[in-house]
Design an enzyme around this catalytic site. Structure first.
Site, PDB file in Angstrom:
ATOM      1  N   LYS A  33       0.837  -1.198   0.000  1.00 14.92           N
ATOM      2  CA  LYS A  33       0.000   0.000   0.000  1.00 14.92           C
ATOM      3  C   LYS A  33       0.872   1.248   0.000  1.00 14.92           C
ATOM      4  CE  LYS A  33      -4.143  -1.870   2.204  1.00 14.92           C
ATOM      5  NZ  LYS A  33      -5.093  -1.743   3.340  1.00 14.92           N
ATOM      6  N   TYR A  47      -3.780  -9.861  16.234  1.00 18.44           N
ATOM      7  CA  TYR A  47      -3.495 -11.293  16.183  1.00 18.44           C
ATOM      8  C   TYR A  47      -3.169 -11.846  17.571  1.00 18.44           C
ATOM      9  CZ  TYR A  47      -3.453 -10.462  11.206  1.00 18.44           C
ATOM     10  OH  TYR A  47      -3.820 -10.104   9.941  1.00 18.44           O
ATOM     11  N   HIS A 105       2.558  -3.568   7.754  1.00 15.21           N
ATOM     12  CA  HIS A 105       1.732  -2.711   8.615  1.00 15.21           C
ATOM     13  C   HIS A 105       2.559  -1.534   9.120  1.00 15.21           C
ATOM     14  CE1 HIS A 105      -1.214  -6.192   9.807  1.00 15.21           C
ATOM     15  NE2 HIS A 105      -1.454  -5.691   8.614  1.00 15.21           N
TER      16      HIS A 105
END
Length: 295
Positions: A177, A278, A269
């Protein structure tokens, strides 16, 4: 139809609002926001301002609220939240650039969304899928092993070329991204199957890593279809999709002692809080196991 490089230009009829919206969308592009994000924002904003037709400098909280409720009537909470994020981002830009004078959107408009845990495969489900891939086409097996052992998004895998992959070091450079490039790792088994798959083709270093059935670069939709098909063959109760592979990778890594920071780097991330979810999965799994044993 608009050219791909003009995805940040709107189609609004009102020239004044269109000019400001184009300026806003271009700012997102210059901030390296994902093309998909910009397209989604543009889609929503164009439709919202086809309903809310007041000039921007005449917008009021009540008018925007009324139009927003009309537009999102019957929509799911997550969808409403996504639309509100796009509208809030645009109006904050307008405020900063002095196209409007007051804050219009209120914090209380944000819907309360229950925090859901990412869906991942249990050890038994994961084993069943791996057995299924052993009887699948070589490309599909290589693809599934790469998804499970690298944690990459389907779009990142789609964009990979052979030159981006180092089979000896078992690393790949993916574009995530915001067009950020990062290095990911994959398993020895994946490297061996990838090597066999590449050797079945007559190819150049610049060629796509994974090809579609028509010998073109495989797309995210095709990757989704392959994972879903294999999940069905494995007899899973849930639908298997690329992000489920990504969640399974992260959960397995954490269970085996990897740090949150390492997993965040592998997943791309930028915010550690995104990765910490998680840890919640493992905590809740332990509680469930305790309750099953102790009652």
């Amino acid at each position: 139809m608009k050219e791909s490089n003009d995805y940040w230009k709107s189609n609004l009829e009102d020239e004044a609002t269109k000019a400001i919206m184009d300026e806003y969308l271009l700012s997102l592009k210059l901030e390296n926001k994902a093309e998909r994000t910009i397209r989604n924002y543009r889609w929503f904003l164009e439709r919202f301002f086809s309903i809310c037709t007041l000039p921007l400098n005449q917008l009021t909280t009540n008018e925007v609220r009324k139009c927003f409720l009309h537009f999102t009537n019957g929509k799911k909470e997550k969808t409403v939240d996504a639309y509100l994020t796009a509208l809030s981002s645009f109006l904050q830009f307008c405020l900063a650039e002095e196209y409007i004078e007051n804050v219009i959107i209120k914090k209380r408009w944000r819907p309360k969304i229950p925090k859901s845990l990412p869906k991942y495969l249990s050890e038994n489900e994961f084993a069943r899928v791996k057995i299924t891939t052993e009887n699948s086409a070589l490309r599909d097996r290589a693809l599934m092993l790469f998804l499970f052992s690298s944690g990459c998004r389907s779009s990142e895998v789609s964009n990979l070329s052979i030159k981006d992959v180092n089979l000896e070091k078992r690393t790949a450079e993916v574009t995530g991204k915001g067009k950020k490039i990062r290095k990911v790792h994959f398993s020895e088994e994946c490297a061996l199957v990838l090597k066999d798959y590449i050797h079945t083709r007559i190819c150049k270093e610049s060629d796509p890593l994974f090809l579609s059935n028509s010998d073109q670069r495989i797309g995210p939709k095709s990757i989704y279809y392959i994972t879903r098909k294999i999940g069905k063959k494995a007899g899973l109760n849930q639908s298997l999709h690329p992000h489920c592979c990504r969640h399974t990778f992260a959960t397995n890594m954490l269970a085996r002692g990897a740090t949150i920071e390492f997993i965040a780097d592998e997943l791309g991330h930028s915010n550690l809080n995104t990765t910490r979810i998680y840890a919640r999965i493992l905590t809740e799994d332990m509680i469930t196991s305790y309750q099953n044993i102790m009652g």
